[in-house]
Design an enzyme around this catalytic site. Structure first.
Site, PDB file in Angstrom:
ATOM      1  N   ASP A 294      48.887   8.138  38.237  1.00  0.00           N
ATOM      2  CA  ASP A 294      47.125   8.593  37.722  1.00  0.00           C
ATOM      3  C   ASP A 294      47.048   8.664  36.788  1.00  0.00           C
ATOM      4  O   ASP A 294      48.019   9.365  35.791  1.00  0.00           O
ATOM      5  CB  ASP A 294      47.258   9.345  39.557  1.00  0.00           C
TER       6      ASP A 294
ATOM      7  N   ARG B 141      48.692   9.891  46.588  1.00  0.00           N
ATOM      8  CA  ARG B 141      47.482  10.527  45.526  1.00  0.00           C
ATOM      9  C   ARG B 141      47.405   9.261  45.528  1.00  0.00           C
ATOM     10  O   ARG B 141      47.351   8.438  44.177  1.00  0.00           O
ATOM     11  CB  ARG B 141      47.655  10.873  44.567  1.00  0.00           C
TER      12      ARG B 141
ATOM     13  N   HIS C   4      46.924   0.579  42.955  1.00  0.00           N
ATOM     14  CA  HIS C   4      48.195   1.319  43.344  1.00  0.00           C
ATOM     15  C   HIS C   4      47.913   1.158  45.101  1.00  0.00           C
ATOM     16  O   HIS C   4      47.199  -0.348  45.259  1.00  0.00           O
ATOM     17  CB  HIS C   4      47.251   2.318  44.329  1.00  0.00           C
TER      18      HIS C   4
ATOM     19  N   GLU D   3      46.851  12.677  35.806  1.00  0.00           N
ATOM     20  CA  GLU D   3      47.599  12.692  35.767  1.00  0.00           C
ATOM     21  C   GLU D   3      49.032  12.962  35.436  1.00  0.00           C
ATOM     22  O   GLU D   3      49.179  13.542  33.792  1.00  0.00           O
ATOM     23  CB  GLU D   3      47.329  14.314  36.886  1.00  0.00           C
TER      24      GLU D   3
ATOM     25  N   GLU E 141      58.882  13.591  37.005  1.00  0.00           N
ATOM     26  CA  GLU E 141      58.263  14.942  36.850  1.00  0.00           C
ATOM     27  C   GLU E 141      58.806  15.819  37.851  1.00  0.00           C
ATOM     28  O   GLU E 141      58.759  17.193  37.196  1.00  0.00           O
ATOM     29  CB  GLU E 141      56.840  15.015  37.796  1.00  0.00           C
TER      30      GLU E 141
ATOM     31  N   TYR F   9      53.088   6.540  47.015  1.00  0.00           N
ATOM     32  CA  TYR F   9      52.314   7.504  46.203  1.00  0.00           C
ATOM     33  C   TYR F   9      51.343   7.994  46.925  1.00  0.00           C
ATOM     34  O   TYR F   9      50.469   7.461  47.256  1.00  0.00           O
ATOM     35  CB  TYR F   9      52.126   6.907  44.612  1.00  0.00           C
TER      36      TYR F   9
ATOM     37  N   ASP G  20      54.007  10.345  37.216  1.00  0.00           N
ATOM     38  CA  ASP G  20      52.569  10.047  38.398  1.00  0.00           C
ATOM     39  C   ASP G  20      52.391   8.861  38.062  1.00  0.00           C
ATOM     40  O   ASP G  20      51.722   8.690  37.044  1.00  0.00           O
ATOM     41  CB  ASP G  20      52.791  11.000  39.096  1.00  0.00           C
TER      42      ASP G  20
END
Length: 696
Positions: free
Chosen positions: A84, A300, A344, A86, A9, A298, A82
């Site tokens: 997740d 989030r 995660h 999104e 990203e 990470y 990422d």
């Protein structure tokens, strides 16, 4: 020979990952989303079962061409956005834009940017997770339906430029409800009695807690006088002395919400800044000859799980730097709350061997402060419990029971590394107490100190406590806490004064309207249930369009009723005495993201604005003119002279109303849990004194 193309990203992440891969790989950045719903229209076909209309984001055409060319020349493409919802959606959109076969294993996922993590991810590509993509689509479509249909209604009925959102409106409601609680709060009087008692081991203080074995509440001065009369001729005797060993366990490593809260409490960082710095630490920092390395996992996440490799490294570090006493009998694992993504990990350093002190020369001040927080919290989470000796002394006098508590840390354990901060309204731990006090010992009374109190309203939310409340209520997700708070501040629905959040008049009006016409939009339980349904979609147990259909039916009915029934709301701007120097009109007071400011009512013909100079009741130490509150470009409050630019005096802290009595220098007002005090700014003087409340 064609290379494997890896798409991440951000350029920072691409730079970090490139150093771990051979020359057979090319790493490029998508710069986030490349395809989304259009900004110029709703982009959701309500009549065609809510089919979203995705388009390439304006301004990204050249980047898309570059990535398409790179994909065409590559032997294979790996999408490494990422880990997740999104990120999964970004990978899915990229797959469509690049014409990839989405049945192929083209997706890789990692939670830290280290060589082992990247190497392992490359070896285990998978298909794009359609359920996770559907959950993101459902959230995006829900937010678009609310935002693009409710906001125009507010423009027509209230004020141009307003917005409402599925999560942001609930956050504003929380702040409004708290303000209402504070406004409606009726203080209740109560009294406390503290006895200063002398024993053979020394003097100690004990508080009155019971009468005839029942909890005592003293509600008035008359009741207190009666208690004092009862005690006047009584002897005070130690009834019981209790000692106990308590184990104080460490907190789990950080998840997104706890990191934001602790950074706010300990480092005075907003959730937005915390996440920005965490992103930098995750994506990679240049460490001299070592190159760019990701320093934390990470950021989030709602999981407190720790990998076995990280645990083993922490164990070796603790045994080496401390001793076996500081390591627990078994490695610590913590249990996540609710429906956390256990695939995660918690937020932790990618290597505990990279101590904060070893990174000082490579990190900015705030990067280092945040990294130290993450590093210390993780290391402490893997250490032994602290051992605390507690002492409780109960004293009886004429049927009244007084109690004294104290605690002493006998073995620091994890406290040698880290201790969690407390909120301002949390009570502090008791102080020390002599262990020489004996049961049945007769005590002499040094004095009895009665004190009047009044119950206090709940505190205003801070950004940290609002994040905690949103997490507790299930409002939003780790990725949305910081953006939600930033949105309600930037829209002028909530204002920040110091650390405290208060609703603006505009925020109150919006919430009142939504409560009447769209109660579900600002209902905590409804919003939390919707978040749970998004989780169900991600788990593959609920079709995403079912959730949209169930939501939109009642919402469309409410929209139609509001359009017909809602009267136009007039928000009158308060007129000031300040005259616009451009057109001569009286300027009006408006609310912006950093508080109130002055604006010409002749907009758009006259666009003059200026700061609203709020006097603080203190004179400028340089010229004697009034001091006023000003704001920096980032919105931080400071104090400056009202005659600027003629006088350029500024101070981050409020100057005191008097000079230092010791050196005549500038004193500033400092506030802590102990109250207000005056402190001299002259470092050679260091005069400091507590300020009596009535003096302020």
């Amino acid at each position: 020979m064609a290379k494997t193309l890896v798409i991440v990203e951000s350029p920072a992440k691409a730079k970090s990952i490139s150093k771990f891969l051979s020359s057979n790989y090319t790493v490029k950045a998508s710069m986030g989303h490349l395809r989304d719903l259009p900004k110029s229209q709703m982009g959701v076909d309500v009549d065609n079962d809510f089919e979203p209309k995705y388009i390439a984001i304006r301004g990204r055409g050249d980047l898309i061409k570059e990535l398409r060319a790179a994909a065409k020349n590559a032997s294979r493409v790996l999408l490494a956005s990422d880990p997740d919802r999104e990120g999964e959606a970004i990978a899915w959109h990229l797959g469509h834009l690049l014409g990839l076969d989405l049945t192929e294993k083209c997706r890789i996922e990692f939670h830290e940017i280290t060589k082992p993590a990247i190497t392992a991810a490359i070896k285990q590509p998978r298909q794009i997770d359609s359920s996770r993509v559907d959950a993101q689509q459902a959230r995006r479509v829900l937010d678009r339906l609310v935002g693009y249909q409710l906001s125009p209604l507010l423009w027509r009925k209230v004020k141009k430029g307003l917005s409402a959102g599925r999560v942001q409106s609930v956050a504003v409601r929380l702040v409004c409800d708290r303000e209402e609680e504070i406004t409606n709060f009726i203080p209740e009087e109560y009294w406390s009695l503290t006895a200063s008692l002398a024993s053979a081991g020394g003097v100690f203080s004990a508080k009155l807690v019971k009468k005839q074995n029942q909890k005592i509440t003293i509600a008035s001065e008359e009741e207190m006088k009666k208690v004092l009369e009862d005690l006047e001729s009584q002897s005070f005797q130690v009834q019981e002395v209790r000692t106990k060993e308590k184990k104080k366990q460490p907190s789990p490593p950080f998840i997104t919400s706890s990191l934001q809260q602790e950074a706010h409490r300990k480092l005075n960082m907003s959730p937005k800044r915390t996440m920005m710095l965490a992103q930098q630490l995750y994506e990679g920092i240049e460490l001299g000859k070592s190159g760019s390395i990701g320093l934390i996992t990470y950021m989030r996440t709602d999981s407190v799980r720790i990998s076995e490799i990280a645990q083993e490294e922490a164990k070796e570090f603790i045994l080496d730097q401390y001793s076996a006493d500081y390591y627990p009998p078994e490695p610590r694992q913590f249990k996540s709350k609710g429906r956390a993504q256990e695939a995660h990990e918690a937020i932790r350093p990618t290597s505990v061997l990279r101590t904060p002190d070893s990174l000082k020369e490579f990190l900015s001040r705030d990067q280092l402060r945040l990294y130290r927080l993450v590093w210390e919290r993780f290391l402490a989470s893997q250490m032994s419990a602290a051992l605390v000796d507690t002492l409780t002394v109960e004293v009886e006098a004429g049927g009244y029971l007084f109690r004294a508590n104290a605690s002493t840390v006998r073995f620091q354990g994890y406290l040698a590394v880290y201790e969690e901060a407390q909120d301002e309204n949390e009570e502090q731990q008791e102080g020390a107490l002599s262990a020489n006090i004996q049961a049945n010992e007769m005590l002499s009374v040094v004095n009895l100190q009665e004190k009047q109190h009044f119950t206090e309203p709940p505190p205003k939310y801070t950004e940290a406590s609002l994040v905690r409340k949103m997490e507790e209520e299930g409002i939003g997700r780790p990725s949305t806490y910081a953006p939600t708070i930033e949105t309600i501040l930037s829209r002028g629905y909530v204002a920040k004064e110091g650390k405290q959040l208060s609703p603006t008049e505009l925020g109150d009006i919006i919430v009142t309207i939504l409560k009447e016409y769209f109660p579900e939009i600002v209902d905590l339980e409804f919003t939390a249930n919707l978040e749970m349904k998004l989780d169900d979609i991600e788990e593959g147990t609920l079709p995403w369009k079912n959730v949209i259909r169930d939501f939109y039916g009642p919402f469309a009915v409410s929209l139609e009723e509001a359009e017909q029934r809602m009267d136009k709301v007039q928000i009158e701007d308060k007129v000031s005495d300040e005259i616009c120097e451009n057109c001569g009109r009286n300027m009006v007071i408006k609310m912006g993201r950093y508080g109130k400011f002055l604006a010409c009512p002749g907009f758009p013909e006259c666009r003059n604005t200026k700061p609203l100079l709020e006097e603080v009741g203190t004179k400028c130490p340089n010229c004697g003119n009034p001091l006023v509150i000003r704001r920096s470009k980032k919105g931080r409050k400071f104090y400056g002279c009202s005659s600027y630019p003629e006088c350029e005096f500024v101070s981050w802290e409020l100057p005191a109303s008097e000079p230092c009595p010791k050196c005549g220098g500038l004193m500033v007002v400092k506030t802590s849990k102990q109250g207000k005090r005056y402190a001299c700014t002259n470092t050679e003087c260091r005069y400091d004194r507590q300020v009596e409340e009535q003096a302020e």
